[in-house]
Design a protein around this motif. Structure first.
Motif, PDB file in Angstrom:
ATOM      1  N   ARG A 335      72.386  -7.475  44.371  1.00  0.00           N
ATOM      2  CA  ARG A 335      72.151  -8.914  44.336  1.00  0.00           C
ATOM      3  C   ARG A 335      70.664  -9.199  44.340  1.00  0.00           C
ATOM      4  NH1 ARG A 335      73.749 -10.570  50.639  1.00  0.00           N
ATOM      5  NH2 ARG A 335      72.027  -9.418  51.602  1.00  0.00           N
ATOM      6  N   VAL A 336      70.304 -10.375  43.826  1.00  0.00           N
ATOM      7  CA  VAL A 336      68.925 -10.848  43.820  1.00  0.00           C
ATOM      8  C   VAL A 336      68.903 -12.256  44.398  1.00  0.00           C
ATOM      9  CG1 VAL A 336      68.234  -9.431  41.856  1.00  0.00           C
ATOM     10  CG2 VAL A 336      69.166 -11.721  41.459  1.00  0.00           C
ATOM     11  N   PRO A 337      67.756 -12.663  44.985  1.00  0.00           N
ATOM     12  CA  PRO A 337      67.670 -14.043  45.490  1.00  0.00           C
ATOM     13  C   PRO A 337      67.829 -15.052  44.368  1.00  0.00           C
ATOM     14  CG  PRO A 337      65.901 -12.681  46.378  1.00  0.00           C
ATOM     15  CD  PRO A 337      66.559 -11.873  45.298  1.00  0.00           C
ATOM     16  N   ASP A 338      68.459 -16.149  44.682  1.00  0.00           N
ATOM     17  CA  ASP A 338      68.720 -17.130  43.631  1.00  0.00           C
ATOM     18  C   ASP A 338      67.435 -17.786  43.113  1.00  0.00           C
ATOM     19  OD1 ASP A 338      68.129 -18.542  45.884  1.00  0.00           O
ATOM     20  OD2 ASP A 338      69.669 -20.067  45.605  1.00  0.00           O
ATOM     21  N   GLN A 339      66.332 -17.811  43.949  1.00  0.00           N
ATOM     22  CA  GLN A 339      65.082 -18.386  43.448  1.00  0.00           C
ATOM     23  C   GLN A 339      64.518 -17.579  42.296  1.00  0.00           C
ATOM     24  OE1 GLN A 339      65.586 -17.426  46.753  1.00  0.00           O
ATOM     25  NE2 GLN A 339      64.183 -18.580  48.046  1.00  0.00           N
ATOM     26  N   ALA A 340      64.838 -16.273  42.252  1.00  0.00           N
ATOM     27  CA  ALA A 340      64.260 -15.421  41.220  1.00  0.00           C
ATOM     28  C   ALA A 340      64.706 -15.859  39.830  1.00  0.00           C
ATOM     29  CB  ALA A 340      64.645 -13.964  41.469  1.00  0.00           C
ATOM     30  N   LEU A 341      65.918 -16.383  39.685  1.00  0.00           N
ATOM     31  CA  LEU A 341      66.404 -16.802  38.379  1.00  0.00           C
ATOM     32  C   LEU A 341      65.839 -18.148  37.967  1.00  0.00           C
ATOM     33  CD1 LEU A 341      68.606 -14.639  39.357  1.00  0.00           C
ATOM     34  CD2 LEU A 341      70.055 -15.708  37.638  1.00  0.00           C
ATOM     35  N   ARG A 342      65.182 -18.827  38.897  1.00  0.00           N
ATOM     36  CA  ARG A 342      64.569 -20.114  38.567  1.00  0.00           C
ATOM     37  C   ARG A 342      63.070 -19.979  38.294  1.00  0.00           C
ATOM     38  NH1 ARG A 342      68.044 -21.281  42.963  1.00  0.00           N
ATOM     39  NH2 ARG A 342      69.791 -22.584  42.359  1.00  0.00           N
ATOM     40  N   TYR A 343      62.524 -18.786  38.498  1.00  0.00           N
ATOM     41  CA  TYR A 343      61.088 -18.593  38.323  1.00  0.00           C
ATOM     42  C   TYR A 343      60.751 -18.186  36.895  1.00  0.00           C
ATOM     43  CZ  TYR A 343      56.625 -16.180  38.302  1.00  0.00           C
ATOM     44  OH  TYR A 343      55.367 -15.764  37.979  1.00  0.00           O
ATOM     45  N   THR A 344      59.647 -18.746  36.390  1.00  0.00           N
ATOM     46  CA  THR A 344      59.065 -18.351  35.107  1.00  0.00           C
ATOM     47  C   THR A 344      57.553 -18.375  35.269  1.00  0.00           C
ATOM     48  OG1 THR A 344      60.910 -19.348  33.906  1.00  0.00           O
ATOM     49  CG2 THR A 344      58.925 -18.867  32.653  1.00  0.00           C
ATOM     50  N   PRO A 345      56.821 -17.340  34.801  1.00  0.00           N
ATOM     51  CA  PRO A 345      55.356 -17.381  34.900  1.00  0.00           C
ATOM     52  C   PRO A 345      54.798 -18.636  34.269  1.00  0.00           C
ATOM     53  CG  PRO A 345      56.105 -15.199  34.254  1.00  0.00           C
ATOM     54  CD  PRO A 345      57.309 -16.075  34.238  1.00  0.00           C
ATOM     55  N   ALA A 346      53.669 -19.112  34.812  1.00  0.00           N
ATOM     56  CA  ALA A 346      53.106 -20.399  34.368  1.00  0.00           C
ATOM     57  C   ALA A 346      52.791 -20.389  32.891  1.00  0.00           C
ATOM     58  CB  ALA A 346      51.852 -20.720  35.179  1.00  0.00           C
ATOM     59  N   SER A 347      52.172 -19.301  32.377  1.00  0.00           N
ATOM     60  CA  SER A 347      51.829 -19.240  30.955  1.00  0.00           C
ATOM     61  C   SER A 347      53.064 -19.156  30.092  1.00  0.00           C
ATOM     62  CB  SER A 347      50.913 -18.041  30.695  1.00  0.00           C
ATOM     63  OG  SER A 347      51.551 -16.833  31.084  1.00  0.00           O
ATOM     64  N   SER A 348      54.024 -18.335  30.508  1.00  0.00           N
ATOM     65  CA  SER A 348      55.258 -18.198  29.728  1.00  0.00           C
ATOM     66  C   SER A 348      56.070 -19.463  29.755  1.00  0.00           C
ATOM     67  CB  SER A 348      56.073 -17.026  30.281  1.00  0.00           C
ATOM     68  OG  SER A 348      55.344 -15.822  30.166  1.00  0.00           O
ATOM     69  N   SER A 349      56.004 -20.166  30.873  1.00  0.00           N
ATOM     70  CA  SER A 349      56.776 -21.414  30.976  1.00  0.00           C
ATOM     71  C   SER A 349      56.286 -22.440  29.988  1.00  0.00           C
ATOM     72  CB  SER A 349      56.684 -21.957  32.407  1.00  0.00           C
ATOM     73  OG  SER A 349      57.336 -23.181  32.510  1.00  0.00           O
ATOM     74  N   ALA A 350      54.932 -22.507  29.805  1.00  0.00           N
ATOM     75  CA  ALA A 350      54.389 -23.502  28.877  1.00  0.00           C
ATOM     76  C   ALA A 350      54.735 -23.166  27.447  1.00  0.00           C
ATOM     77  CB  ALA A 350      52.876 -23.587  29.041  1.00  0.00           C
ATOM     78  N   GLN A 351      54.791 -21.866  27.126  1.00  0.00           N
ATOM     79  CA  GLN A 351      55.064 -21.469  25.762  1.00  0.00           C
ATOM     80  C   GLN A 351      56.556 -21.474  25.455  1.00  0.00           C
ATOM     81  OE1 GLN A 351      53.188 -17.686  25.288  1.00  0.00           O
ATOM     82  NE2 GLN A 351      51.112 -18.473  25.604  1.00  0.00           N
ATOM     83  N   ALA A 406      68.112  -1.668  43.463  1.00  0.00           N
ATOM     84  CA  ALA A 406      67.868  -2.135  44.824  1.00  0.00           C
ATOM     85  C   ALA A 406      66.482  -1.693  45.253  1.00  0.00           C
ATOM     86  CB  ALA A 406      68.921  -1.582  45.770  1.00  0.00           C
ATOM     87  N   GLY A 407      65.717  -2.603  45.817  1.00  0.00           N
ATOM     88  CA  GLY A 407      64.350  -2.328  46.217  1.00  0.00           C
ATOM     89  C   GLY A 407      63.318  -2.890  45.277  1.00  0.00           C
ATOM     90  N   ASP A 408      63.683  -3.210  44.044  1.00  0.00           N
ATOM     91  CA  ASP A 408      62.733  -3.821  43.122  1.00  0.00           C
ATOM     92  C   ASP A 408      62.306  -5.182  43.666  1.00  0.00           C
ATOM     93  OD1 ASP A 408      62.784  -1.718  41.416  1.00  0.00           O
ATOM     94  OD2 ASP A 408      64.213  -2.605  40.002  1.00  0.00           O
ATOM     95  N   MET A 409      60.993  -5.459  43.532  1.00  0.00           N
ATOM     96  CA  MET A 409      60.444  -6.708  44.040  1.00  0.00           C
ATOM     97  C   MET A 409      60.495  -7.755  42.935  1.00  0.00           C
ATOM     98  SD  MET A 409      59.938  -5.679  47.014  1.00  0.00           S
ATOM     99  CE  MET A 409      59.215  -7.173  47.690  1.00  0.00           C
ATOM    100  N   VAL A 410      61.390  -8.702  43.079  1.00  0.00           N
ATOM    101  CA  VAL A 410      61.527  -9.776  42.099  1.00  0.00           C
ATOM    102  C   VAL A 410      60.645 -10.938  42.518  1.00  0.00           C
ATOM    103  CG1 VAL A 410      63.836  -9.112  41.368  1.00  0.00           C
ATOM    104  CG2 VAL A 410      63.554 -10.657  43.296  1.00  0.00           C
ATOM    105  N   ILE A 411      60.041 -11.593  41.530  1.00  0.00           N
ATOM    106  CA  ILE A 411      59.121 -12.696  41.800  1.00  0.00           C
ATOM    107  C   ILE A 411      59.915 -13.986  41.959  1.00  0.00           C
ATOM    108  CG2 ILE A 411      57.122 -13.955  40.948  1.00  0.00           C
ATOM    109  CD1 ILE A 411      56.427 -11.514  39.278  1.00  0.00           C
ATOM    110  N   VAL A 412      59.599 -14.710  43.022  1.00  0.00           N
ATOM    111  CA  VAL A 412      60.258 -15.996  43.253  1.00  0.00           C
ATOM    112  C   VAL A 412      59.302 -17.165  43.080  1.00  0.00           C
ATOM    113  CG1 VAL A 412      62.001 -14.995  44.766  1.00  0.00           C
ATOM    114  CG2 VAL A 412      59.868 -15.825  45.758  1.00  0.00           C
ATOM    115  N   SER A 413      57.975 -16.933  43.207  1.00  0.00           N
ATOM    116  CA  SER A 413      56.977 -17.971  42.964  1.00  0.00           C
ATOM    117  C   SER A 413      55.622 -17.288  42.869  1.00  0.00           C
ATOM    118  CB  SER A 413      56.976 -19.038  44.067  1.00  0.00           C
ATOM    119  OG  SER A 413      56.587 -18.469  45.304  1.00  0.00           O
TER     120      SER A 413
END
Length: 433
Positions: A335-351, A406-413
């Protein structure tokens, strides 16, 4: 003559020299505006280059959470009311004045135990009158039986006399009529006796109703009368006591909205809290999903019954419960935190999203079903990983397929170094740790 001819040229030359010296502007005085503008432009250019360089080289910090193995439990949250499993309303069938009162709030009662008595004098009088009517009917029956015997004797004698032609036929007919009426009177008296006996039984029943007794073993939770109060049972039975059969077993009647009721089944586990014990979590099981809808201000809800043990008697009838009903459960899943699926890098989000907030990405993920993506921090750089997701609860999302462990660090913000979170303006929630 030589001296005179040489003097005038000198004077002529000296005069123009003095005149030119008085009107000529020095070069450093004439060029200072140009120099100031040039310096200003150079300064602005350097500042711009410095700002651009600083912005382009500003480091970013990523807030990460680890993907792990655990349980994913989708649930439905609803409010409800704590009630006894079975309650019995004890009322009065007859009217009258409460003469004695022997049960109060929280009184533990047994089946058949007297809780109150209504003044029974008028009902006792009715019983006595009905008993007298029965006695009168019995006496009338005995009288009519004696008359039947006499009528039988007359009838038999006239029958014998008519055979010997001693009496007339009319005398025999009169005797026959009297005999038949005497037999009919006996049947009438017997029916009258039954009628009076029924009235006597009804009077005795009403007299018994003056004693208000508990029909079950339980605890009195409500008392609506006091000694000396008049009870009127003309149109409907008044409720005098409310008795809960067993307060060690309670139920929560949860109001679940129509959008969530389809996910709830009998046997689902449930937990709830009450305001009196906010730190204590009670557990129960869904035992019934009632089909009757409840409409309040055009909002439709359904009653879901949750049974719970109350051995410690902490729960009281009428408490408000905040319930969480687990509709499904999967253990030992990636499982992964649900915030991780809502995150997008700032540059990628704009493009990629045209400047839309990252919350829009969450909406897009939900609209696309189970296809999603997360960003994993590897070697200091975010890396996009597509996923196929399964169950989802308020904290975690199950990973069915994807290049993640398991153990991979997913970005949330993310946030700029020394600054507040950069993505806060884009709608990314702070991570729930």
């Amino acid at each position: 003559m030589a001296t005179q001819t040489s003097a005038p040229p000198e004077s002529v030359v000296a005069t123009p020299s003095a005149t030119n010296a008085s009107v000529r502007v020095p070069i450093h005085t004439r060029c200072w505006p140009i120099t100031a503008v040039t310096v200003l432009l150079i300064g602005l250019g350097v500042d711009g280059l410095w700002i651009w360089y600083h912005k382009s080289n500003t480091s970013r910090e990523y807030v990460t959470l680890a993907a792990d193995t655990g349980s994913v439990t989708p649930s439905v949250v609803a409010s409800g009311t704590v009630n006894p499993v079975t309650t019995v309303q004890v009322g009065s069938y007859v009217s009258g004045v409460i003469k004695t009162l022997s049960c109060d709030f929280n009184t533990k009662v047994k089946a058949g135990q007297s809780c109150a008595r209504i003044d029974a004098r008028s009902y006792q009088s009715a019983v006595d009158q009905a008993a007298a009517n029965v006695a009168t009917a019995n006496a009338q029956l005995e009288k009519d039986r004696a008359n039947l015997v006499f009528s039988k004797i007359i009838y038999d004698r006239n029958t014998d006399l008519i055979r010997r032609h001693i009496i007339s036929q009319e005398a025999l007919d009169t005797a026959t009529n009297a005999y038949q009426q005497a037999r009919s009177q006996i049947a009438l008296d017997q029916a009258t006796i039954q009628q009076h006996r029924a009235a006597l039984n009804a009077a005795r029943i009403n007299l018994g109703f003056t004693n208000i007794v508990s029909p079950v073993n339980g605890t009195v939770v409500t008392r609506n009368v006091t000694q000396g109060q008049t009870v009127a049972a003309s149109f409907q039975t008044p409720m005098l006591f409310l008795i809960a059969t067993d307060l060690t077993r309670m139920q929560v009647d949860a109001n679940v909205s129509e959008s969530d009721i389809g996910r709830i089944r009998e046997g689902n586990a449930a937990t709830f809290t009450v305001e009196s014990f906010p730190e204590h979590s009670f557990s129960g099981v869904v035992t019934q999903v009632r089909q009757a809808p409840q409409t309040v201000q055009n909002v439709i809800t359904y009653d879901v019954v949750i049974n719970v043990s109350n051995v410690d008697l902490l729960l009281k009838p009428g408490m408000t419960a905040s319930t969480r009903i687990v509709t499904e459960r999967r253990d030992n899943v990636l499982r992964v935190p649900d915030q991780a699926l809502r995150y997008t890098p700032a540059s990628s989000s704009a493009q990629e999203s045209g400047g839309k907030s990252t919350s829009a990405g969450g909406i897009a993920r939900r609209s696309q079903g189970r296809e999603a993506q997360v960003w994993v921090l590897r070697d200091g750089e975010p890396q996009r990983l597509p996923l196929k997701t399964g169950l989802e609860d308020e904290n975690f999302i199950e990973v069915l397929q994807g290049n993640i462990r398991a153990g991979d660090m997913v970005i949330v913000s993310e946030r700029s170094a020394g600054a507040k979170t950069a993505t806060a303006a884009s709608g990314v929630r702070p991570p729930r740790l």
